[in-house]
Design a protein around this motif. Structure first.
Motif, PDB file in Angstrom:
ATOM      1  N   GLY A  24       0.831  -1.207   0.000  1.00 23.83           N
ATOM      2  CA  GLY A  24       0.000   0.000   0.000  1.00 23.83           C
ATOM      3  C   GLY A  24       0.857   1.245   0.000  1.00 23.83           C
ATOM      4  N   GLY A  25       0.264   2.366   0.392  1.00 25.17           N
ATOM      5  CA  GLY A  25       1.008   3.625   0.428  1.00 25.17           C
ATOM      6  C   GLY A  25       1.392   4.130  -0.940  1.00 25.17           C
ATOM      7  N   ALA A  26       0.577   3.778  -1.961  1.00 28.24           N
ATOM      8  CA  ALA A  26       0.917   4.141  -3.339  1.00 28.24           C
ATOM      9  C   ALA A  26      -0.023   5.223  -3.864  1.00 28.24           C
ATOM     10  CB  ALA A  26       0.842   2.919  -4.251  1.00 28.24           C
ATOM     11  N   LEU A  27       0.560   6.159  -4.600  1.00 24.21           N
ATOM     12  CA  LEU A  27      -0.199   7.181  -5.317  1.00 24.21           C
ATOM     13  C   LEU A  27      -0.048   6.892  -6.801  1.00 24.21           C
ATOM     14  CD1 LEU A  27      -1.768   9.890  -5.359  1.00 24.21           C
ATOM     15  CD2 LEU A  27       0.446  11.065  -5.404  1.00 24.21           C
ATOM     16  N   GLY A  28      -1.155   6.524  -7.446  1.00 18.68           N
ATOM     17  CA  GLY A  28      -1.128   6.210  -8.866  1.00 18.68           C
ATOM     18  C   GLY A  28      -1.647   7.378  -9.678  1.00 18.68           C
ATOM     19  N   LEU A  29      -0.855   7.847 -10.633  1.00 21.56           N
ATOM     20  CA  LEU A  29      -1.203   9.036 -11.409  1.00 21.56           C
ATOM     21  C   LEU A  29      -1.490   8.653 -12.860  1.00 21.56           C
ATOM     22  CD1 LEU A  29       1.463  11.494  -9.975  1.00 21.56           C
ATOM     23  CD2 LEU A  29      -0.949  11.316  -9.353  1.00 21.56           C
ATOM     24  N   PHE A  30      -2.634   9.127 -13.357  1.00 23.34           N
ATOM     25  CA  PHE A  30      -3.077   8.792 -14.705  1.00 23.34           C
ATOM     26  C   PHE A  30      -3.271  10.071 -15.517  1.00 23.34           C
ATOM     27  CE2 PHE A  30      -4.004   5.071 -12.315  1.00 23.34           C
ATOM     28  CZ  PHE A  30      -4.050   4.012 -13.198  1.00 23.34           C
ATOM     29  N   THR A  31      -3.113   9.936 -16.819  1.00 26.39           N
ATOM     30  CA  THR A  31      -3.352  11.065 -17.715  1.00 26.39           C
ATOM     31  C   THR A  31      -4.728  11.004 -18.353  1.00 26.39           C
ATOM     32  OG1 THR A  31      -2.310   9.858 -19.543  1.00 26.39           O
ATOM     33  CG2 THR A  31      -0.897  11.316 -18.246  1.00 26.39           C
ATOM     34  N   ALA A  32      -5.474   9.906 -18.130  1.00 28.35           N
ATOM     35  CA  ALA A  32      -6.813   9.760 -18.707  1.00 28.35           C
ATOM     36  C   ALA A  32      -7.737   9.115 -17.684  1.00 28.35           C
ATOM     37  CB  ALA A  32      -6.773   8.917 -19.979  1.00 28.35           C
ATOM     38  N   ILE A  33      -8.905   9.712 -17.469  1.00 26.71           N
ATOM     39  CA  ILE A  33      -9.880   9.182 -16.511  1.00 26.71           C
ATOM     40  C   ILE A  33     -10.342   7.790 -16.933  1.00 26.71           C
ATOM     41  CG2 ILE A  33     -12.182   9.544 -15.538  1.00 26.71           C
ATOM     42  CD1 ILE A  33     -11.716  12.547 -15.835  1.00 26.71           C
ATOM     43  N   ARG A  34     -10.490   7.590 -18.235  1.00 21.54           N
ATOM     44  CA  ARG A  34     -10.976   6.298 -18.732  1.00 21.54           C
ATOM     45  C   ARG A  34     -10.051   5.161 -18.306  1.00 21.54           C
ATOM     46  NH1 ARG A  34     -12.030   6.525 -24.919  1.00 21.54           N
ATOM     47  NH2 ARG A  34      -9.853   7.167 -24.808  1.00 21.54           N
ATOM     48  N   ARG A  35      -8.743   5.355 -18.424  1.00 18.00           N
ATOM     49  CA  ARG A  35      -7.793   4.305 -18.018  1.00 18.00           C
ATOM     50  C   ARG A  35      -7.776   4.145 -16.497  1.00 18.00           C
ATOM     51  NH1 ARG A  35      -4.911   6.556 -22.300  1.00 18.00           N
ATOM     52  NH2 ARG A  35      -3.604   7.843 -20.952  1.00 18.00           N
ATOM     53  N   LEU A  36      -7.898   5.261 -15.782  1.00 22.10           N
ATOM     54  CA  LEU A  36      -7.941   5.179 -14.323  1.00 22.10           C
ATOM     55  C   LEU A  36      -9.104   4.275 -13.881  1.00 22.10           C
ATOM     56  CD1 LEU A  36      -7.682   8.157 -11.826  1.00 22.10           C
ATOM     57  CD2 LEU A  36      -9.524   6.507 -11.630  1.00 22.10           C
ATOM     58  N   ARG A  37     -10.277   4.509 -14.439  1.00 19.44           N
ATOM     59  CA  ARG A  37     -11.443   3.717 -14.048  1.00 19.44           C
ATOM     60  C   ARG A  37     -11.279   2.252 -14.433  1.00 19.44           C
ATOM     61  NH1 ARG A  37     -15.898   8.194 -16.079  1.00 19.44           N
ATOM     62  NH2 ARG A  37     -16.099   9.311 -14.087  1.00 19.44           N
ATOM     63  N   ALA A  38     -10.696   2.024 -15.600  1.00 13.75           N
ATOM     64  CA  ALA A  38     -10.510   0.648 -16.050  1.00 13.75           C
ATOM     65  C   ALA A  38      -9.561  -0.105 -15.117  1.00 13.75           C
ATOM     66  CB  ALA A  38      -9.981   0.628 -17.483  1.00 13.75           C
TER      67      ALA A  38
ATOM     68  N   LEU B 231      -5.651   6.406  -6.471  1.00 14.52           N
ATOM     69  CA  LEU B 231      -5.464   6.666  -7.894  1.00 14.52           C
ATOM     70  C   LEU B 231      -6.101   8.007  -8.233  1.00 14.52           C
ATOM     71  CD1 LEU B 231      -6.454   3.178  -9.418  1.00 14.52           C
ATOM     72  CD2 LEU B 231      -4.235   3.912  -8.491  1.00 14.52           C
ATOM     73  N   GLY B 232      -5.436   8.784  -9.082  1.00 17.71           N
ATOM     74  CA  GLY B 232      -5.981  10.087  -9.433  1.00 17.71           C
ATOM     75  C   GLY B 232      -5.365  10.636 -10.692  1.00 17.71           C
ATOM     76  N   THR B 233      -5.765  11.866 -11.018  1.00 19.46           N
ATOM     77  CA  THR B 233      -5.276  12.535 -12.227  1.00 19.46           C
ATOM     78  C   THR B 233      -4.507  13.793 -11.829  1.00 19.46           C
ATOM     79  OG1 THR B 233      -7.463  13.564 -12.419  1.00 19.46           O
ATOM     80  CG2 THR B 233      -7.071  11.602 -13.731  1.00 19.46           C
ATOM     81  N   ASP B 234      -4.594  14.833 -12.655  1.00 16.23           N
ATOM     82  CA  ASP B 234      -3.760  16.017 -12.466  1.00 16.23           C
ATOM     83  C   ASP B 234      -3.870  16.647 -11.086  1.00 16.23           C
ATOM     84  OD1 ASP B 234      -2.818  15.715 -14.965  1.00 16.23           O
ATOM     85  OD2 ASP B 234      -3.815  17.445 -15.847  1.00 16.23           O
TER      86      ASP B 234
END
Length: 908
Positions: A733-747, A789-792
């Motif tokens: 745990g203790g992870a921050l996951g950063l995505f550039t697209a909401i669609r991929r984050l949700r998937a 998990l999150g975006t900008d």
């Protein structure tokens, strides 16, 4: 043995569902059985919308502990988790998911018992609010009725309890002082405290910051300081030391501006070292200022309490009223209103309780003297330190009501976001949503629409009855505003039946955008845009008709403004102080709308001619979840620092832009200041800013490592999800996951959340969980085994020191979105070099989330098979960078950050 309320309780997570009956027996149940149980009888729940999401049953309702907490302890912070609730109520923390239902029963009894205690701090107003909630059939009302006794005398209504703000004399002009270096050092030592570690870089930074407080030498040319300070320098106290000293010696006000609410909260805490909560006369030396849309509007609340809201939103209004009586400042967005409260009611009502549309009637409001917004504005005029955000500072400078109160000494913390804030502030958008708001502001309610909104004729009825020219101007404006889009405009566009010249133009915009769409349907559900160029004759003709309609509206508004000025210059006998203030407010609102319409006219005028090189214009259809929500023409400055320089810098005496990532780390020769200077506005005024840079004291070589994973195929969602799951498991745990697209984050979230939960690793996500971003970060910070998990929004401004954040994973290189605006700025900014600067800045900001103190350790992982070497300079010098396979990365992560916090020594 802790007492428990003998009612059934339900807890659901990605790991399963647990139901506890009123006799103390807990069992694991399937989702279907949990739904049946919840439908059969009200259950104790914690965060009903989140439980509903976990069960896949959106209609879930019950006895939500968070609603009860908001009633019993309004304006008190609690992390909305079982652990957070246990800590807030001094109850034993549950060992696992199966222990949560028992905690819910204990917490319910603890909260209900509080209401019977003689020392309950929030007793006043509770009984009266409960009577209203009982009429609304709030689930908790019967249980509370047995615990709250009727008061001996009638309780005061909220609007009678709130204190009135008082007028204060205008502050004199600040004295012209020069800060002595020894005094700055002494003040810094006082703020850091006796026995604190002496940080030479911090002391040097404070001396640099002191330069912005020197007397200005020439009109229109402020002292401009660009100061880069690596994480750990202590820049907050570094600039607060000279700021507090200057305010004390000069009697002036310093504004500190941030981009994120998290830093505003930190600044409020840190400022207590320099200033007391209140002065001897009761005034506040430190004030937090935000835009009007952040504060509770008492008139909107009164309307909601008196029937404007119904159903669940009406319950929310009662809980907000309860909070308002105990709130520090009425700030609903990032203040002491729990961020989770709105999400309990699916956000229905929160925005409706603020002034979102600039519809304030100022002194015409019966609650004007108790208004939270007016209180903050007046307090800031007397404050030594005003904590604000970038957008407010810019708007205040551009169209502030009181020129004398505009900031002249400004520190822009998170200075790397000033360009972005200016880009939004000085933009123009001729869209359906914007034009219908203007129509409503001019005309008011139409065809039975609800609410208290009033048009110009109602807002200025006394002027209309007194001044014939003013009355004619109001009537002409109302008639002209009927050309603007009205209710149902978007539906009419879909049906091919636009009404009026503006809707005709928007229909042409929509048709042009779809005709030019080259995505082949790949961008279904996301916004579309096309250049405002090579437009056909029919489009230009419609733009001309729309421009004429706007001019017809602007003309009577200008005439009305002239009449208001004349009324203030030669006031009639009936115009008292409050009336004058109301006219002043109306004049200010009018000037803003006149400027807005003029900007729209200028935008339309250029469509039929050559492009203006200062601006970038485009047509856009805004969509979300495959649904259109706005259509229009947008304009941005190619360089928004030009208007920033003229509106903010030119009138200031001293300005500082500071950040850990102010400059571009383009190579081994140290910081590249060219882009930072260009993004400061200095060039527009012919200024040569003072430049300073201070490296972080952290030992990045020993505290962090960058891992570039090269064998996760791009575009393979299954592989991407698998990589995220295995990395989070390896780190514990203790992870921050950063995505550039909401669609991929949700998937990715949908594929791995249950798996991680079964291993005792909770996973939360923006755009998935019905929780606001600030609360998600609070939950993440509070649980070292949780991941987020999150975006900008999570790439910057998230401060989670310690073991709770030990792994950052980026799904790919954060390439800029290839928009029309980006293409224009790329062309003007050097092509690939422009893109590289943006990417390096994003990488540096994301990496900055990882190491927040000298004791932190962590891994920064980028899933990229071809990470360009030219971008590696984004990371601090000395940070180890390794390209490797996923399996090798898992071994590194497991050995480096999982389990308990490292005891490894690090260089301070």
């Amino acid at each position: 043995m802790t007492s428990a309320l003998p009612l059934p309780a339900l807890h659901a997570s990605h790991g399963g569902c647990w139901l506890r009956d009123g006799h103390g027996a807990t069992r694991t149940v399937a989702k279907g059985d949990a739904i049946v149980a919840a439908a059969d009888t009200p259950l104790l729940l914690l965060n009903a919308p989140l439980v509903a999401t976990r069960l896949g049953y959106p209609d879930l309702s019950g006895l939500d502990l968070l609603e009860l907490y908001a009633f019993v302890h309004p304006a008190r912070f609690v992390v909305p988790t079982a652990k957070g609730l246990a800590h807030a109520l001094d109850l034993p923390e549950p060992d696992g998911d199966d222990g949560v239902p028992a905690l819910l029963q204990q917490a319910a009894e603890a909260l209900l018992s509080t209401c019977q205690q003689s020392d309950w701090a929030e007793r006043e107003g509770a009984w009266s609010t409960l009577q209203n909630l009982a009429r609304l059939r709030w689930a908790w009302a019967p249980l509370l009725a047995a615990r709250i006794a009727a008061p001996a005398k009638a309780e005061r209504w909220l609007f009678a309890r709130l204190p009135e703000w008082e007028e204060a004399p205008e502050r004199p002009q600040p004295g012209q002082v020069a800060l002595h270096p020894d005094d700055v050092n002494a003040r810094l030592a006082r703020l850091t405290g006796a026995g604190a570690e002496v940080r030479r870089a911090q002391a040097a930074y404070a001396q640099e910051a002191a330069h912005l407080f020197e007397p200005r030498r020439r009109e229109g040319l402020p002292h401009l300081l660009l100061a880069q300070a690596g994480t750990g320098i202590g820049k907050t106290l570094g600039y607060l030391a000279p700021a507090s000293l200057w305010a004390e010696q000069s009697g002036g006000t310093v504004w500190v501006s941030t981009y994120t609410k998290a830093l505003q909260r930190q600044l409020r805490r840190e400022s207590r070292r320099a200033w007391p909560a209140t002065r001897a006369d009761g005034s506040q030396p430190v004030v937090v200022r935000k835009g009007r849309e952040n504060y509770l509007c008492l008139l909107n609340l009164e309307d909601a309490l008196q029937g404007g809201f119904s159903g669940r939103p009406a319950i929310l209004a009662q809980l907000v009223a309860r909070w308002a009586a105990y709130s520090q400042d009425g700030d609903m967005i990032g203040g002491d209103l729990p961020g989770w409260l709105g999400t309990l009611f699916r956000q229905r009502g929160i925005k409706a309780l603020t002034d979102q549309r600039g519809e304030c009637v100022y002194a015409g409001c019966p609650h004007y003297r108790k208004c939270f917004i007016e209180r903050a504005a007046r307090a800031s005029a007397q404050a030594d330190l005003v904590i604000a955000n970038h957008a407010l500072v810019m708007v205040n400078a551009a169209r502030g009501r009181d020129t004398a109160q505009r900031p002249t000494r400004i520190v822009f913390d998170e200075g790397h976001h000033v360009f972005e804030a200016a880009d939004s502030t000085f933009a123009a958008a001729l869209t359906g949503a914007e034009t219908i708001e203007l129509r409503r502001w001019v005309i008011g309610p139409e065809r039975g629409s609800k609410g208290r909104r009033r048009g110009l004729s109602a807002r200025l009825a006394d002027l209309a009855s007194y001044d014939e020219a003013g009355a004619k101007a109001i009537a002409a404006a109302r008639h002209a505003a009927e050309a603007l889009p009205g209710d149902g405009w978007l539906q009419r566009l879909h049906e091919g039946a636009p009404s009026g010249p503006l809707e005709e133009l928007l229909a042409a915009v929509r048709a042009t955008v779809y005709a030019r769409d080259e995505s082949g349907g790949q961008e279904a559900g996301y916004g579309l845009e096309t250049e405002a160029a090579q437009l056909d004759g029919d489009f230009i003709e419609r733009a001309g008709a729309a421009q004429a309609a706007l001019a017809e509206l602007r003309s009577p508004l200008i005439r009305l403004g002239v009449r208001l000025e004349a009324l203030l210059a030669e006031p009639p006998d009936w115009l008292d102080g409050p009336g004058r203030a109301r006219i002043e407010g109306a004049r200010h609102s009018l000037a803003w709308r006149i400027d807005l319409i003029a900007a729209w006219e200028a935008l339309l005028e250029r469509l039929g001619g050559p492009a203006d090189p200062e601006f970038v214009d485009w047509l856009a259809v805004e969509r979300a979840e495959a649904r259109e929500f706005d259509i229009g023409i947008r304009r941005r400055w190619l360089d928004p620092m030009k208007p920033f320089a003229r509106t903010v810098l030119e009138g200031a005496h001293g300005v500082m832009l500071t950040s850990a990532t102010l400059t571009d780390r383009a190579g081994p020769n140290g910081p590249d200041w060219d882009a930072a200077v260009a993004h400061s506005g200095a060039g527009e005024l012919g200024l040569a800013p003072r430049l300073s840079s201070f490296d972080s004291p952290f030992n990045y070589a020993g505290q962090a490592e960058v891992l570039i994973v090269t064998d996760v195929p791009k575009g393979d969602i299954a592989a991407l999800a698998g990589a995220y799951a295995r990395l989070i498991e390896a780190a514990g745990g203790g992870a921050l996951g950063l995505f550039t697209a909401i669609r991929r984050l949700r998937a990715v979230h949908g594929r791995i959340a249950d798996r991680l939960a079964r291993g005792g690793l909770p996973l939360f996500a923006q755009h998935v969980d019905p929780i606001d971003t600030g609360t998600l970060v609070d939950i993440f910070r509070d649980d070292p085994r949780a991941s987020l998990l999150g975006t900008d929004a999570l790439r910057d401004g998230v401060d989670v020191p310690g073991h709770s954040l030990r792994l950052v994973v980026m799904e790919q290189v954060p390439w800029p979105k290839p928009s029309i605006l980006h293409r224009a700025r790329r062309l003007a900014g050097g092509g690939q070099a422009h893109d590289d600067r943006i990417i390096r800045a994003r990488l540096a900001q994301a990496f900055g989330r990882l190491i927040r103190s000298k004791d932190d350790h962590g891994m920064f992982v980028v899933l990229s098979s071809a990470f360009p070497s030219r971008l590696l300079s984004a990371f601090p010098a000395g940070t180890p960078v390794t390209r490797l396979t996923l399996d090798e990365a898992l071994q590194r992560v497991a050995a480096g950050v999982s389990g308990q916090p490292h005891q490894q020594e690090s260089t301070p």
